[in-house]
Design an enzyme around this catalytic site. Structure first.
Site, PDB file in Angstrom:
ATOM      1  N   TYR A 168      10.652  -2.695   7.591  1.00  0.00           N
ATOM      2  CA  TYR A 168      10.743  -4.093   8.018  1.00  0.00           C
ATOM      3  C   TYR A 168      10.772  -4.114   9.547  1.00  0.00           C
ATOM      4  CZ  TYR A 168      12.159  -5.093   3.155  1.00  0.00           C
ATOM      5  OH  TYR A 168      12.221  -5.196   1.790  1.00  0.00           O
ATOM      6  N   GLY A 184       0.813  -1.208   0.000  1.00  0.00           N
ATOM      7  CA  GLY A 184       0.000   0.000   0.000  1.00  0.00           C
ATOM      8  C   GLY A 184       0.846   1.258   0.000  1.00  0.00           C
TER       9      GLY A 184
END
Length: 642
Positions: A563, A263
């Site tokens: 991450y 996204g």
């Protein structure tokens, strides 16, 4: 006695250092009286608690009024202010001694449920009927499917995963503002989900009551080829962006990642990188404007928010500061045809020596070339012997006729030949790097349901010195111990990435980085990430993390904030605690700057979640102290810089 205390508390709302006396009001939607009509109090004070400890009465505000909202309850602006007399406090003190902590907290920690929040949103919307169709609670049959559809890491698809109290799928910015207001009123935290790729699931799960804004209905893309820009709403995914650009031109693109379902909303907020990073830097380096909603519901762009906040949200985690509504992307030039190639090398082919040289060649080579590598362990044929396979995936901004002489000069050991080179469009290269043939219709990139989901646990590192052959052999041996559930994904840096300073945006991993390293284990074949096999894989990943320590960056050991990894810790009571994880993502100078900006734009820390930018609070005075013979209650918090 409880009603007497409730009567006193319903009129006293503590806001920073001042004590506001408010006329009693009943909320229009209140269903019944609550502890001497405390519902009127909660309408204005939202949520705060009182507690008794060691004979002292202590009051602490947990959230603040929603200000600057023109469409909701203008009477908030007319509240009369005065100091609550010391005699009232003495009365409360005497009464509090006779109350147990459990009894008092049960009164004041009562939080309205999903029905109250939903009623708030509908009653404050211009079209309540249509709005009600965009709100989902566990009472709706579609609630679970809507939550599940964008959970991109399937290890979170289990009954024990905490789910939102309410899901809202807005179609316009006005509804988002109303959701923000009502969440603050009823003590809910907010989570914003764009694509659902958060590595720890933090965009759609939480251990506290929360409302999830799902941007699935806000995904428009407006490409302007002449100006080389594109306005993209937060709910769009990268595949849709690439497809929209390719429908208008083959000579412009956007430098972002290769996963089509990531996204746009959160991705840019963590910087974002892809196959063009050596040529054009991160995605956030190429953001030129934004539409953004702050904690007060104001919609800001780059000019109105100022350069500090614009700096912070491009790499510092946008959800720490507010709600991104849309990004304005600066598109970059690409040739009509790029050249891609893929080849594999095993240990028997000299993979160790080839990869060792790769570490020296790629960061310094022509920035038109990017070459990602993936490392696997696998069995040799039908034997029980294992080997290491390294996949080299290259993309060159030019023709094969230019690429091949470059590689023959700089990296002949790799052995790239004309036969494995393919000249295709940039959008087709995204297909190839995602693992499908270049002949696949590009509409594939917009088909969210066709894109495979992940089921893994990952960790990141940055390498600043090439790993010696002895170190590589230790890593390969470690991989031999794995049950083929592990992968390393390596992206070389250099080129444009070295042109930026560490403080250009919050993303600090720039000059001197040889490559970024992503380590993952998957849970395929397992029913969850908590089975004995899954836990052994996680233990293996942690042991690999330890083995890599001598070869990766130090002080801090750098990591990529997109991450995110909660194994780093989530402490945020003070800078020392928060620096354990914050400096790994952003380094010290950037992390401190982010904290200062956060303190200015969201001083009450409404936008929070694990590892969000913290707000540190320092008591200016004791909560109970004597001044001139009077008992004064002062409860103030100031955001401070570390």
């Amino acid at each position: 006695m409880l009603c007497e205390i409730a009567f006193l508390l319903r009129n006293a709302f503590f806001l920073r250092n001042e004590i506001t006396i408010m006329p009693f009001r009943r909320a229009p939607s209140a269903k019944s009286s609550f502890l001497c009509e405390m519902d009127g109090y909660f309408r204005n004070a939202i949520w705060w608690k009182v507690f008794v400890e060691s004979g002292y009465f202590v009051a602490s505000k947990l959230s603040t009024l929603y200000k600057n909202s023109k469409d909701i309850d203008q009477t908030h602006q007319n509240m009369e202010k005065s100091q609550l007399s010391s005699s009232i406090f003495l009365l409360i003190l005497s009464l509090s001694f006779s109350l147990s902590w459990a009894a008092l907290s049960s009164i004041l920690e009562a939080t309205p449920g999903a029905e109250d929040f939903t009623s708030c949103v509908i009653s404050n919307s211009s079209n309540g009927t249509s709005t009600s169709q965009l709100i989902f609670t566990s009472a709706n049959a579609s609630f679970l499917p809507i939550w599940q559809v964008a959970v991109q890491n399937t290890r979170f698809l289990k009954p024990s995963t905490p789910k939102p109290s309410v899901i809202v799928t807005p179609t316009n910015e006005t509804l988002i503002r109303t959701v923000l207001y009502c969440a603050k009123m009823y003590g809910y935290e907010l989570r914003m989900r764009s694509g659902g790729h958060d590595y720890e699931g933090l965009s759609y799960t939480a251990d506290v009551p929360f409302v999830m804004i799902d941007f699935i209905n806000m995904r428009s893309i407006d490409v302007n080829v002449a100006n080389k820009t594109a306005w993209v709403q937060a709910g769009a995914v990268l595949g849709e962006v690439y497809y929209a650009i390719s429908q208008q031109t083959d000579t412009l693109y956007f430098p972002a990642g290769v996963c089509p379902t990531v996204g746009v909303g959160g991705y840019m907020g963590g910087a974002g990188y892809g196959n063009l990073l050596r040529k054009y830097g991160t995605a956030a380096d190429n953001i030129v404007d934004v539409r953004f909603m702050d904690v007060n519901g104001n919609i800001l762009d780059r000019a109105s928010m100022g350069e500090d906040l614009f700096w912070a949200i491009r790499g510092g985690g946008v959800s720490s500061f507010g709600i991104v509504l849309a990004w304005k992307l600066g598109l970059v030039d690409v040739p009509e045809r790029v050249t891609v190639f893929i080849l594999n090398k095993t240990l028997e082919d000299g993979a160790t020596e080839i990869f060792h040289k790769y570490q020296y060649v790629l960061p310094a080579i022509d920035r038109n070339l990017h070459m990602r590598t993936q490392v696997f362990s696998e069995y040799i044929g039908n034997t029980t012997m294992k080997t290491i396979r390294i996949m080299f995936e290259g993309i060159y901004q030019g023709s094969r006729d230019t690429l091949l002489p470059l590689l023959n000069e700089k990296f002949p050991e790799l052995g790239v030949t004309p036969e494995i080179c393919e000249e295709i469009t940039m959008v087709q290269s995204t297909l190839v790097f995602w693992g499908v043939p270049s002949s696949t219709p590009t509409e594939f990139l917009t088909n969210r349901s066709a894109i495979a989901k992940l089921n893994n646990k990952s960790k990141s590192d940055y390498v600043r010195k090439p790993i010696p052959i002895s170190g590589l052999k230790k890593i390969w041996n470690k991989f031999m111990e794995n049950d083929q559930s592990a992968i390393l994904i390596i992206n070389p840096f250099g080129g444009r990435m070295s042109d930026y300073s560490e403080t250009a945006i919050p993303y600090p991993h720039r000059g001197g980085v040889v490559f970024q390293l992503l380590k993952s284990v998957n849970f395929q074949g397992e029913t969850s990430d908590t089975t004995p096999v899954s836990l052994s894989r996680i233990a293996w990943l942690n042991s690999l993390e330890e083995l890599l320590t001598p070869y990766v960056s130090k002080n801090p050991r750098e990591a990529y904030s997109n991450y995110n990894d909660l194994d780093f810790g989530v402490g945020n009571a003070n800078y020392k605690e928060a620096s354990v994880w914050g400096e790994r993502y952003w380094k010290r100078a950037n992390f401190k700057k982010l904290i200062r900006i956060k303190a200015k734009v969201d001083p009450e820390n409404f936008f929070r979640r694990p590892q969000s930018i913290p707000v540190f609070s320092t008591r200016l005075s004791d909560m109970l102290r004597l001044e001139g013979g009077s008992t004064m209650l002062r409860c103030a918090k100031v955001a401070t810089s570390p």
